[in-house]
Scaffold this motif. Structure first.
Motif, PDB file in Angstrom:
ATOM      1  N   PHE A   1      54.196  39.307  43.244  1.00  0.00           N
ATOM      2  CA  PHE A   1      53.428  38.192  44.026  1.00  0.00           C
ATOM      3  C   PHE A   1      53.433  36.945  43.312  1.00  0.00           C
TER       4      PHE A   1
ATOM      5  N   TYR B   1      41.276  43.436  29.142  1.00  0.00           N
ATOM      6  CA  TYR B   1      41.498  42.358  28.160  1.00  0.00           C
ATOM      7  C   TYR B   1      40.683  42.129  26.992  1.00  0.00           C
TER       8      TYR B   1
ATOM      9  N   VAL C   1      48.688  25.558  34.712  1.00  0.00           N
ATOM     10  CA  VAL C   1      48.424  26.872  35.224  1.00  0.00           C
ATOM     11  C   VAL C   1      50.040  27.715  35.636  1.00  0.00           C
TER      12      VAL C   1
ATOM     13  N   TYR D   1      43.459  37.463  23.433  1.00  0.00           N
ATOM     14  CA  TYR D   1      44.472  36.289  23.994  1.00  0.00           C
ATOM     15  C   TYR D   1      44.882  35.573  22.746  1.00  0.00           C
TER      16      TYR D   1
ATOM     17  N   LEU E   1      43.447  27.147  28.911  1.00  0.00           N
ATOM     18  CA  LEU E   1      42.367  26.314  28.437  1.00  0.00           C
ATOM     19  C   LEU E   1      42.498  25.048  28.879  1.00  0.00           C
TER      20      LEU E   1
ATOM     21  N   ALA F   1      43.103  31.268  43.542  1.00  0.00           N
ATOM     22  CA  ALA F   1      42.822  30.016  43.067  1.00  0.00           C
ATOM     23  C   ALA F   1      43.882  29.245  42.979  1.00  0.00           C
ATOM     24  N   LEU F   2      45.019  29.667  42.726  1.00  0.00           N
ATOM     25  CA  LEU F   2      46.180  28.841  42.592  1.00  0.00           C
ATOM     26  C   LEU F   2      46.672  28.383  43.848  1.00  0.00           C
TER      27      LEU F   2
ATOM     28  N   PHE G   1      50.890  31.671  33.610  1.00  0.00           N
ATOM     29  CA  PHE G   1      51.318  32.964  33.932  1.00  0.00           C
ATOM     30  C   PHE G   1      52.953  32.985  34.335  1.00  0.00           C
TER      31      PHE G   1
ATOM     32  N   SER H   1      38.360  37.603  33.304  1.00  0.00           N
ATOM     33  CA  SER H   1      39.141  37.798  32.175  1.00  0.00           C
ATOM     34  C   SER H   1      38.505  38.007  30.866  1.00  0.00           C
TER      35      SER H   1
ATOM     36  N   HIS I   1      37.998  34.464  38.276  1.00  0.00           N
ATOM     37  CA  HIS I   1      39.202  34.756  37.543  1.00  0.00           C
ATOM     38  C   HIS I   1      38.761  34.732  35.959  1.00  0.00           C
TER      39      HIS I   1
ATOM     40  N   MET J   1      38.883  30.140  40.662  1.00  0.00           N
ATOM     41  CA  MET J   1      39.127  30.198  39.115  1.00  0.00           C
ATOM     42  C   MET J   1      38.128  30.622  38.369  1.00  0.00           C
TER      43      MET J   1
ATOM     44  N   ASP K   1      45.745  34.366  41.825  1.00  0.00           N
ATOM     45  CA  ASP K   1      46.681  33.871  42.952  1.00  0.00           C
ATOM     46  C   ASP K   1      45.812  33.048  43.940  1.00  0.00           C
TER      47      ASP K   1
ATOM     48  N   ARG L   1      42.664  45.097  36.978  1.00  0.00           N
ATOM     49  CA  ARG L   1      43.516  44.111  36.513  1.00  0.00           C
ATOM     50  C   ARG L   1      44.091  43.461  37.768  1.00  0.00           C
TER      51      ARG L   1
ATOM     52  N   THR M   1      42.065  24.714  32.664  1.00  0.00           N
ATOM     53  CA  THR M   1      40.777  24.993  32.989  1.00  0.00           C
ATOM     54  C   THR M   1      39.676  23.601  32.755  1.00  0.00           C
TER      55      THR M   1
END
Ligand code: HEM
Length: 233
Positions: free
Chosen positions: A203, A116, A176, A123, A136, A65-66, A180, A110, A106, A103, A63, A55, A139
């Motif tokens: 973080f 998950y 995004v 979700y 979504l 990706a962002l 989170f 996920s 990730h 991304m 992180d 996880r 993405t």
């Protein structure tokens, strides 16, 4: 001059007056930098958590990706206001696309990780559905932008319309942050109000603050360009 146009002019200037950048080298450098960022982020998780689970690996990949997509977006604003980062503008596309690669990893994690499961039921629970819808939408936007990040698409769409379309990236980015931030806020509040036992913030709070900085700089840029065009009229 619109912000993206100024960034593009700087990019063309850099390509013209510096040794010809070899595309392969730029991709290689970006992949190496991204791995270094992943190691640093993972080290932070190692240092602040008792264990390093699948996880946490997924969080670290999200992180990265962002951060990469955020760096790609913020370069336009930084190069508009200052000159110190001009030489990094050549990495804008590579940052965005390597970020989209993280991304994708990730998203695959996920879906596949047992933490998950079941997918998609996990979700669709009330407490997660808003965050999931944000993910979504983000993405869909980033997949579209990745698909048109090539010369053929610029030629087909037309440079002006293409630049306008690329602004969708900021909307995807805000989604995004919501994705989170909506879940993270409950963990950040104790640290922000001094009630946490740890001296280190989560973080996700650090990347969220970075993301807010990216959005604020873009708003400042929009404000500055619209003021200038008003004065020009
Ligand atoms: C359908 C698409 C997506 C799904 C199913 C998904 C799933 C998740 C899940 C389950 C978490 C929480 C991880 C945990 O606490 O164990 C998370 C966090 C996160 N996701 Fe996504 N995500 C998606 C899209 C994205 C996109 C497009 C980005 C960025 C480009 C992204 C970036 C992040 C970040 C930065 C975090 C916070 C990591 C942290 O805690 O520091 N996600 N995502």
């Amino acid at each position: 001059m619109p912000a993206e146009l100024k960034a593009q002019t700087k990019l063309e200037h850099h390509i013209k007056y510096s040794p010809v950048p070899r595309e392969l080298r730029l991709w290689g450098e970006m992949i190496v930098y991204s791995i270094i960022i992943l190691i640093v982020v993972s080290a932070y998780y190692f240092a602040t958590n008792a264990s390093f689970s699948e996880r946490i690996l997924n969080r670290a990949v999200g992180d990265v990706a962002l951060l990469l997509i955020g760096f790609s977006l913020v370069l336009s604003s930084i190069c508009y206001f200052w000159d110190f980062a001009d030489k990094y503008i050549i990495y804008r596309k590579h940052l965005g696309l390597v970020g989209s690669g993280y991304m994708t990893i990730h998203i695959v994690f996920s879906i596949l990780f047992s933490a998950y499961s079941p997918f998609p039921g996990y979700y669709l629970e009330d407490k997660r559905i808003a965050s999931f819808i944000g993910a979504l939408i983000a993405t869909a936007i980033f997949v579209l932008l990745a698909a048109i990040s090539n010369r053929f698409a610029i030629h087909e769409i037309g440079a002006t319309r293409w630049r306008k379309l690329m602004r969708l990236g900021y909307i995807g980015f805000v989604f995004v942050l919501f994705h989170f931030g909506a879940k993270g806020i409950q963990y950040w509040t104790p640290w922000l109000t001094g009630k946490s036992e740890s001296i280190f913030p989560s973080f996700s709070l650090i990347v969220f603050m970075f993301g807010v900085g990216v959005v604020i700089l873009r708003i400042a840029l929009w404000f500055s360009t619209s003021q200038k065009s008003k004065l020009g009229n």
